[in-house]
Design a protein around this motif. Structure first.
Motif, PDB file in Angstrom:
ATOM      1  N   UNK A 115     122.021  34.243 -12.301  1.00  0.00           N
ATOM      2  CA  UNK A 115     121.578  34.770 -11.008  1.00  0.00           C
ATOM      3  C   UNK A 115     121.805  36.287 -11.007  1.00  0.00           C
ATOM      4  N   UNK A 116     121.197  36.953 -10.041  1.00  0.00           N
ATOM      5  CA  UNK A 116     121.329  38.412  -9.981  1.00  0.00           C
ATOM      6  C   UNK A 116     122.797  38.815  -9.830  1.00  0.00           C
ATOM      7  N   UNK A 117     123.536  38.047  -9.013  1.00  0.00           N
ATOM      8  CA  UNK A 117     124.936  38.428  -8.803  1.00  0.00           C
ATOM      9  C   UNK A 117     125.763  38.170 -10.068  1.00  0.00           C
ATOM     10  N   UNK A 118     125.417  37.104 -10.792  1.00  0.00           N
ATOM     11  CA  UNK A 118     126.119  36.858 -12.057  1.00  0.00           C
ATOM     12  C   UNK A 118     125.840  37.985 -13.058  1.00  0.00           C
ATOM     13  N   UNK A 119     124.584  38.421 -13.064  1.00  0.00           N
ATOM     14  CA  UNK A 119     124.231  39.519 -13.975  1.00  0.00           C
ATOM     15  C   UNK A 119     125.015  40.780 -13.607  1.00  0.00           C
ATOM     16  N   UNK A 120     125.090  41.033 -12.307  1.00  0.00           N
ATOM     17  CA  UNK A 120     125.762  42.248 -11.847  1.00  0.00           C
ATOM     18  C   UNK A 120     127.263  42.204 -12.141  1.00  0.00           C
ATOM     19  N   UNK A 121     127.828  40.993 -12.150  1.00  0.00           N
ATOM     20  CA  UNK A 121     129.281  40.885 -12.349  1.00  0.00           C
ATOM     21  C   UNK A 121     129.697  41.251 -13.777  1.00  0.00           C
ATOM     22  N   UNK A 122     128.744  41.202 -14.725  1.00  0.00           N
ATOM     23  CA  UNK A 122     129.019  41.525 -16.127  1.00  0.00           C
ATOM     24  C   UNK A 122     130.085  40.627 -16.748  1.00  0.00           C
ATOM     25  N   UNK A 123     130.205  39.397 -16.244  1.00  0.00           N
ATOM     26  CA  UNK A 123     131.212  38.498 -16.814  1.00  0.00           C
ATOM     27  C   UNK A 123     130.609  37.392 -17.655  1.00  0.00           C
ATOM     28  N   UNK A 124     129.291  37.282 -17.643  1.00  0.00           N
ATOM     29  CA  UNK A 124     128.624  36.253 -18.444  1.00  0.00           C
ATOM     30  C   UNK A 124     127.426  36.902 -19.132  1.00  0.00           C
ATOM     31  N   UNK A 125     127.082  36.344 -20.310  1.00  0.00           N
ATOM     32  CA  UNK A 125     125.914  36.880 -21.014  1.00  0.00           C
ATOM     33  C   UNK A 125     125.247  35.769 -21.815  1.00  0.00           C
ATOM     34  N   UNK A 126     123.924  35.874 -21.970  1.00  0.00           N
ATOM     35  CA  UNK A 126     123.158  34.946 -22.802  1.00  0.00           C
ATOM     36  C   UNK A 126     122.867  35.655 -24.122  1.00  0.00           C
ATOM     37  N   UNK A 127     123.623  35.346 -25.163  1.00  0.00           N
ATOM     38  CA  UNK A 127     123.499  36.119 -26.400  1.00  0.00           C
ATOM     39  C   UNK A 127     122.167  35.914 -27.127  1.00  0.00           C
ATOM     40  N   UNK A 128     121.351  34.939 -26.690  1.00  0.00           N
ATOM     41  CA  UNK A 128     120.075  34.714 -27.385  1.00  0.00           C
ATOM     42  C   UNK A 128     119.098  35.852 -27.133  1.00  0.00           C
ATOM     43  N   UNK A 129     119.154  36.475 -25.946  1.00  0.00           N
ATOM     44  CA  UNK A 129     118.197  37.549 -25.651  1.00  0.00           C
ATOM     45  C   UNK A 129     118.843  38.830 -25.113  1.00  0.00           C
ATOM     46  N   UNK A 130     120.096  38.739 -24.627  1.00  0.00           N
ATOM     47  CA  UNK A 130     120.687  39.892 -23.956  1.00  0.00           C
ATOM     48  C   UNK A 130     121.564  40.707 -24.898  1.00  0.00           C
ATOM     49  N   UNK A 131     121.789  41.971 -24.522  1.00  0.00           N
ATOM     50  CA  UNK A 131     122.495  42.893 -25.406  1.00  0.00           C
ATOM     51  C   UNK A 131     123.513  43.712 -24.624  1.00  0.00           C
ATOM     52  N   UNK A 132     124.240  44.531 -25.346  1.00  0.00           N
ATOM     53  CA  UNK A 132     125.194  45.434 -24.713  1.00  0.00           C
ATOM     54  C   UNK A 132     124.536  46.789 -24.513  1.00  0.00           C
ATOM     55  N   UNK A 133     124.844  47.421 -23.381  1.00  0.00           N
ATOM     56  CA  UNK A 133     124.357  48.781 -23.177  1.00  0.00           C
ATOM     57  C   UNK A 133     125.272  49.775 -23.881  1.00  0.00           C
ATOM     58  N   UNK A 134     126.522  49.374 -24.105  1.00  0.00           N
ATOM     59  CA  UNK A 134     127.489  50.273 -24.729  1.00  0.00           C
ATOM     60  C   UNK A 134     127.604  50.024 -26.223  1.00  0.00           C
ATOM     61  N   UNK A 135     128.750  50.402 -26.758  1.00  0.00           N
ATOM     62  CA  UNK A 135     128.947  50.292 -28.207  1.00  0.00           C
ATOM     63  C   UNK A 135     129.665  49.010 -28.592  1.00  0.00           C
ATOM     64  N   UNK A 136     130.318  48.366 -27.599  1.00  0.00           N
ATOM     65  CA  UNK A 136     131.233  47.290 -27.965  1.00  0.00           C
ATOM     66  C   UNK A 136     131.361  46.260 -26.831  1.00  0.00           C
TER      67      UNK A 136
END
Lengths: 346, 317, 200
Positions: free
Chosen positions: B291-312
């Motif tokens: 959900x949008x709020x889950x995305x905003x919380x930065x506590x969960x990620x779907x590694x199949x398509x999503x990435x990090x904006x930072x270095x680590x």
């Protein structure tokens, strides 16, 4: 190995009993001294030979008597079978899954021959042999789910998956622990589990749902659930509660070991291929407390679990009236020795 | 996950960009039945890594002697579709998953409107077989750039008859979405699969006309996007994994030998969800699951398509 | 009842609010539910066509038909009883299109009667906006004999079919539009808890 089917009853004179072999393979559900409601789902993979997990659908010495009891219950109350019209694909899926499994795993007792869409099913223990056209309900005496559901031990619910949840849209339910198919049919996952106390609060049901929505073909899962039933009665339905509810008053210190049964449900879930529905199989095992004490390890474990049970769960499982007698009786078998984790009998 | 070994029995160039692959079991036995709209994940070993790409199963769910998929050669392909086009040949063996359906027909619908754009036709190829078998009312609306580039038009004409409506962009034929969705009987469900703008347009049009959410269905598999390289630290496995620009985080984790859950590999099903313990600069969410709020919380990620904006990133795996 | 313990099968009812996105609106109400319709029109007169079906008589006597005639600009149909309203609903629905939004105000029995009709036309009850007005009386399904006793206002009620004394559980079936009734004295015949009116 051919099974020896017993003649016994699950009502009236309750002549049901377990052989030493059946006791040993009983799916004892308590691996630790404390019990709390949890998801406890694991892959339904092939277990050890002789165990209840050896095959996807376990057939045992009670098969014939249990199917007979099922017939009686369905005859007295046809509402124990119900299927909403959109579940017909799932019905055939279920028939294929169970017939294939039984014929493959118990070839001495069941056989299935397929010639294109023309199938012949031979059930020797029940003396049933029929040829029909797969996919054409008019070639069977009943709807496919009803037809084969009567020939497999346990209760079955077909769950339709839509709108991000599961709906109980068909079922054949004759050995349930106090829930009504006629009342629940068509309910969503959340409505269905509405009355489960505490569990909902800790999010167990949401997690289990999320897991099941992603259940895959050829990767069934299982869990154990349990309660206690007075007398080895399969049909502890709310429908017939007026006839069995009073039995809860009959338990006393002298008869508790014989009268009270540990009732364990081996619940397994399979994704069905054509319908994308899920079959929820609930296979009931009954064993008197006296039989539980055949293995001291089980008796001690059961005592500790019952002693520390949360009152809400005791109430939910309908054990309030006789629970203190059970704990008191079991205490005699518990010397307090450390048991270690695991459900094994010895 | 149980995989199935299959052999490539036939390959056909359907259009300049689309190839049709036929898979059979190596021992000649039947493949599992499936439901219309299902996909499989094809595992390919190439260039020292494993690609796992989801493709819709075409063909009739009741004919299980073979599976059929169609692959469009993607521009900027990270390798999956290019490899399927260039390196897969008849007789090769591949591993596939059992069918999974994340794009099911609503069994209680009274009528089904299927809208396909380009290669988005593939999941509907099996769905129309189910609909015909069940005798339910449906319409298939198929939009594409030009008749020359459109796959399976003749086949569909034969199988759908008057239920098929085609729209060739180069011939000036346009699908009037508003018109189509304003005049449907109660109990109609709409399904869309195609390029992202089309999917968005169908969803928005239906919503604006007051269609309830549960009657609007879409399948929008994402290819893992190319991004900046970054490092992932796995808290439980206690290892560090480099995620190169053209590899997904899930692929990189798998390549490092760590077992991770997955199903659709396209940001839809939620199975590969991982907990994010630490990040430095936010997450680049591409999935349709959180959900949008889950995305905003930065506590969960779907590694199949999503990435990090930072270095680590530090993940709970 | 235990605090914080919420049976999730029990429906949640809200106040009626116009759906912003719709092609047409159909509002159904009985008796005192007419007030909920008036409140809807206080919010605004929607741009899209609106049809209102109103039955004057329900459990609680409150006839809003005269006021509704003044407020509802067109397509207002007034009936005496619920049955006639439902019959009319069955005639209207086949001619409507996707984008129709449904609103219901009345007793729980009425709400689920409407949902039952709508279901035949492919409308899921979740799409229907429901406001509980009128009485809190429940329909109770006897799990033993399958009869439904309507307009139950007490915690315990004799079944209209088998005459067993039923405890009204908080477990609701949308399919049946009723709460579960379970024999209250099966374990101790004749011992009844106090019967109290709690669903007035």
């Amino acid at each position: 190995m051919a099974l020896n089917f017993k003649q016994e009853t699950f009502r009236d004179d309750y002549s049901y009993s377990n052989s030493a072999h059946a006791i040993r393979r009983f799916p004892f559900p308590f691996a630790e001294d404390q019990y709390m409601y949890s998801v406890n789902i694991e892959p339904h993979t092939k277990g050890e030979p002789g165990s209840v997990y050896e095959f996807p659908f376990d057939i045992d010495e009670h098969y014939v008597a249990e199917c007979l009891d099922k017939e009686i219950t369905l005859m007295q109350d046809p509402g124990r079978y119900h299927a909403l019209p959109h579940m017909m694909d799932a019905q055939w899926d279920f028939l294929e899954l169970t017939m294939t499994a039984l014929a493959n795993d118990y070839p001495e007792h069941f056989s299935l021959s397929r010639n294109g869409q023309t199938w012949t099913w031979d059930n020797k223990p029940l003396g049933v042999c029929d040829t029909f056209t797969f996919g054409d309900s008019s070639t069977l005496v009943r709807e496919p789910f009803d037809y084969i559901g009567r020939q497999v031990q346990g209760d079955f619910v077909l769950l339709d998956q839509r709108d991000g949840t599961l709906y109980a849209d068909a079922g054949i339910v004759t050995s349930q622990a106090d829930w009504s198919l006629a009342f629940n049919v068509g309910m969503s996952w959340k409505e269905w589990h509405g009355p489960v106390p505490r569990a909902t609060e800790i999010g167990v049901m949401d997690r289990a749902l999320k897991y099941l929505l992603n259940l895959q073909l050829a990767n069934p899962v299982r869990r154990l659930n349990w309660t206690m039933t007075v007398n080895p009665r399969l049909d502890t339905s709310p429908e017939n509660y007026p006839y069995w509810g009073g039995d809860r008053n009959k338990v006393n210190t002298d008869n508790v070991g014989d009268l009270v049964n540990l009732r364990v449900e081996l619940q397994s879930l399979f994704r069905l291929p054509r319908s994308n529905a899920i079959v929820f199989s609930i296979r009931c095992y009954l064993m008197s407390l006296k039989d539980v004490t055949s293995y001291p390890r089980w008796a001690k474990r059961l005592h500790r679990v019952q002693k520390t049970m949360h009152p809400d769960l005791i109430e939910y499982k309908g054990m309030t009236k006789f629970h203190p007698i059970v704990v008191d009786w079991l205490s005699k078998f518990d010397d307090g020795a450390e048991l270690g984790i695991g459900t094994h009998p010895e | 996950m149980n995989m199935i070994d299959v052999k490539v029995a036939a390959i056909k160039q359907v259009t300049p960009l689309i190839k049709h692959f036929t898979f059979v079991k190596e021992d000649g036995s039947e493949l599992p039945s499936f439901s219309g709209g299902s996909h499989i994940v094809v595992a390919l070993d190439a260039d020292g890594r494993t690609y796992r790409n989801p493709y819709s199963l075409m063909g009739s769910p009741t004919e299980t002697d073979a599976y059929h998929i169609s692959v469009r050669r993607q521009e900027n392909s990270r390798g999956g579709s290019a490899f399927m086009h260039e390196n897969v040949s008849v007789g090769m063996t591949l591993k596939i998953t059992h069918p999974v359906n994340l794009f099911t027909l609503a069994k209680m619908a009274h009528k089904h409107i299927l809208i396909a754009g380009g290669i988005g036709i593939t999941p509907f190829m099996s769905q129309i077989e189910d609909l015909k078998r069940l005798g339910v009312e449906y319409e298939l609306h198929y939009a594409f750039r030009s008749y020359a580039q459109a796959a399976f038009v003749d086949e569909l004409k034969k199988s759908c008859g008057s239920s098929l409506y085609c729209y060739g962009d180069s011939d000036g034929e346009r699908l009037d979405m508003q018109g189509l969705l304003s005049w449907q009987p109660l109990g109609t469900h709409v399904y869309v699969c195609g390029p992202s703008p089309m999917v968005v347009s169908v969803i928005e049009t239906a919503r604006n006309l007051g269609w309830p959410e549960h009657s609007i269905h879409n399948e929008q598999f994402l290819s893992p996007p190319v991004g900046e390289p970054f490092k992932v630290q796995l808290a439980k496995s206690e290892i560090e994994v480099e995620v190169p620009a053209e590899m997904s985080m899930l692929e990189a984790i798998e390549a490092a030998g760590v077992k991770a859950e997955y199903l659709c590999r396209g940001g839809v099903c939620g199975r590969c969800e991982l907990g994010v313990l630490e990040h430095d600069g936010g997450l680049e969410h591409h999935d349709h699951f959180l959900t949008e709020s889950e995305k905003a919380s930065c506590r969960k990620i779907m590694p199949c398509v999503s990435r990090s904006k930072g270095k680590r990133l530090l993940l709970d795996l | 009842m235990e605090r914080g313990y919420w049976i999730k099968s029990k429906p949640v009812y809200t106040s009626l609010v116009w759906h912003e996105k719709a092609t047409s609106h159909l509002v159904l109400a009985t008796g005192i539910g007419g007030m909920a319709v008036l409140k809807l029109f206080q919010q605004m007169h929607p741009r899209q066509p609106v049809t209102v079906l109103y039955a004057r008589y329900a459990q609680m006597d409150a006839d809003y038909s005269e006021t509704l005639k003044k407020v509802v600009p067109e397509n207002l149909y007034i009936f005496k009883f619920e049955e006639a309203l439902l019959a009319s609903l069955k005639e209207i629905l086949p001619d409507t299109r996707m984008g129709l939004r449904l609103y219901v105000a009345g007793s729980e029995g009425f709400i689920w009667d409407v949902a039952g009709v709508a279901k035949q036309f492919g409308i899921d009850d979740a799409e229907i906006m429901k406001e509980l007005t009128d009485t809190l009386a429940r329909s109770v399904y006897c799990v033993h004999c399958k009869s439904v006793t309507r307009n139950v206002t007490t915690n315990i009620v004799p079944c209209c079919g088998c005459e067993r004394m039923l405890f009204v559980r908080d477990h609701f079936s949308r399919n049946l539009g009723a709460y579960m009734g379970l024999m209250v004295d099966a374990e101790s015949p004749g011992e009844l808890p106090a019967i109290e009116e709690i669903y007035p």
